[in-house]
Write an enzyme that holds these catalytic residues in place. Structure first.
Site, PDB file in Angstrom:
ATOM      1  N   PHE A 143       7.252   2.884  -7.917  1.00 53.79           N
ATOM      2  CA  PHE A 143       6.855   3.701  -9.335  1.00 53.79           C
ATOM      3  C   PHE A 143       6.520   3.822  -9.843  1.00 53.79           C
ATOM      4  CE2 PHE A 143       5.976   0.343 -12.541  1.00 53.79           C
ATOM      5  CZ  PHE A 143       6.422   0.902 -13.829  1.00 53.79           C
TER       6      PHE A 143
ATOM      7  N   ASP B 178       4.970   8.026   1.787  1.00 51.26           N
ATOM      8  CA  ASP B 178       4.933   6.515   1.369  1.00 51.26           C
ATOM      9  C   ASP B 178       5.900   6.703   2.739  1.00 51.26           C
ATOM     10  OD1 ASP B 178       5.854   6.044  -1.418  1.00 51.26           O
ATOM     11  OD2 ASP B 178       6.403   5.114   0.228  1.00 51.26           O
TER      12      ASP B 178
ATOM     13  N   GLY C  19       8.164   1.102  -1.616  1.00 49.97           N
ATOM     14  CA  GLY C  19       9.060   2.942  -2.571  1.00 49.97           C
ATOM     15  C   GLY C  19       9.978   2.882  -2.270  1.00 49.97           C
TER      16      GLY C  19
ATOM     17  N   LEU D 164      -2.574   5.594  -4.292  1.00 51.57           N
ATOM     18  CA  LEU D 164      -2.029   4.175  -4.849  1.00 51.57           C
ATOM     19  C   LEU D 164      -1.234   3.895  -3.644  1.00 51.57           C
ATOM     20  CD1 LEU D 164      -2.271   6.040  -7.143  1.00 51.57           C
ATOM     21  CD2 LEU D 164      -0.229   5.876  -8.021  1.00 51.57           C
TER      22      LEU D 164
ATOM     23  N   ALA E 187      -6.518   4.238  -7.397  1.00 53.79           N
ATOM     24  CA  ALA E 187      -5.941   2.627  -8.013  1.00 53.79           C
ATOM     25  C   ALA E 187      -6.119   1.504  -8.104  1.00 53.79           C
ATOM     26  CB  ALA E 187      -4.654   3.386  -8.196  1.00 53.79           C
TER      27      ALA E 187
ATOM     28  N   TYR F  88      -5.670 -10.483  -3.511  1.00 53.96           N
ATOM     29  CA  TYR F  88      -4.562  -9.081  -3.204  1.00 53.96           C
ATOM     30  C   TYR F  88      -6.647  -8.269  -4.526  1.00 53.96           C
ATOM     31  CZ  TYR F  88      -3.011  -5.457  -6.021  1.00 53.96           C
ATOM     32  OH  TYR F  88      -2.245  -4.507  -7.035  1.00 53.96           O
TER      33      TYR F  88
END
Ligand code: UDP
Length: 340
Positions: free
Chosen positions: A11, A31, A36, A76, A117, A149
């Site tokens: 996203f 990816d 994704g 990311l 990120a 997490y």
């Protein structure tokens, strides 16, 4: 600039790819499509400066080639969504920590810049808002899976800063707060796409707990502009920045606003946390960023307020549901090529 985006079909990654292409940069997105989707990048297929590589960041040989090519790596690729993290904690932790190690190692041996990120989850359950980058992190007990997490992302931050201090790898850390926009799926339980789809279908809108917990939602376009600017600013190196919006809202009020904006007959229901995430779940009571640091360095300010964000997300899901577009795009043949 040549930009490598890990998680580039996700996203936020796909919006970042668009933003970087628009600014004239070349983009390679890698990816593994675990969360994704090709549909997220199908519209970039014809861009000469864009290439997509279907593989995992854990493929070291491939990553060595991609990092060699790049000037900056936007890292990311990560497990997304509290639901996924609670359901598949090992995968989430491994993805987060191992992939970050690979990216940093490759960047160190080739002298490349890394934008990592991270997430507002690292602040944990402190209710002292707004959160400042130098605040203490307040995490819960280790038998509560949610905190793994935050811990794995905090480990990523520690690693990135250690590579900066030890090897001089130029790293920038962005702590993303709840990001919203088109292409965010409801599949991993994110609240706004979930509520919007429930409202559009006339199904009950499921507020977890008493709905008094707060979040501040940021438009994805604002987030990716901030990431691009941070990656280019020399003074951002070696530092941590909050990226998000500081417009705080209670989750129950998000439900009411979506119900009103969609004119939905849906009922708003309150679901105990343990029914969704199992026992031992702990939520964050409030989450709001202090944006002073990023505003001072790059003049960042979120440009879209929640009301407009909700309208745009509702319009997006209306279109998807009416035309079945996502399914059609998924089926389209897409030119895949790997670096091999
Ligand atoms: N939430 C909710 N109903 C849903 C999905 C989420 O009430 O169907 C709540 C969730 O418990 C949390 C907030 O909305 O308090 C934001 O959840 P999300 O998973 O979007 O992001 P988080 O901030 O937890 O990472």
């Amino acid at each position: 600039m040549r930009c490598l985006i890990t998680g580039g079909a996700g996203f936020i990654g796909s919006h970042l790819a668009e933003e970087l292409l628009r600014a004239g940069h070349a983009v390679t997105a890698i990816d593994d499509l675990s969360t994704g989707s090709l549909a997220n990048i199908a519209h970039l297929e014809s861009e000469a400066r864009f290439r997509f590589v279907l593989d995992t960041v854990l493929n070291r040989q491939l990553m060595a080639e991609l990092v060699e090519w790049a000037d900056v790596i936007f890292h990311l690729a990560a497990a997304v969504g509290v639901k996924l993290v609670v359901e598949e904690p090992i995968r989430a932790m491994e993805t987060n920590v191992r992939a970050t190690e690979v990216v940093l190692e490759m960047a160190a041996s080739r002298g490349k810049k890394v934008l990592f990120a991270s997430t507002s989850e690292v602040y944990g359950k402190t209710s002292r808002v707004p959160f400042r980058e130098d605040d203490d992190l307040v995490l819960g007990a280790t038998w509560r899976p949610r905190w793994s997490y935050a811990c794995s992302k905090a480990m990523g931050e520690f690693l990135a800063l250690a590579y900066w201090r030890t090897y001089g790898v130029p790293v920038v850390i962005a702590r993303l707060f709840n990001t919203v926009g088109p292409r965010q799926t409801n599949r991993y339980g994110m609240v706004i796409p979930t509520f919007v789809r429930q409202a559009l279908r006339g199904e009950p809108i499921t507020v977890h707990g008493d709905g008094q917990q707060t979040r501040s939602f940021c438009w994805v376009g604002d987030v990716v502009r901030a990431l691009a600017a941070l990656a280019e600013h020399p003074e951002a190196v070696g530092q941590v920045f909050n990226v998000g919006s500081d417009e705080e809202v209670r989750i129950v009020d998000v439900a009411w606003r979506i119900k009103a904006l969609t004119r939905s007959p849906s009922e708003i229901v309150f679901v105990p946390y343990d029914r969704i995430y199992g026992e031992d779940f702990e939520d964050m009571p409030r989450r709001v960023p202090d944006l002073t640091k990023i505003r001072t360095l790059i003049g960042y300010r979120p440009t879209i307020r929640l009301e407009e964000i909700l309208k745009r997300v509702i319009a997006h899901h209306r279109r998807l549901m009416e035309s079945g577009l996502r399914d059609r795009v998924e089926e389209r043949r897409f030119q895949l090529f790997s670096a091999h």
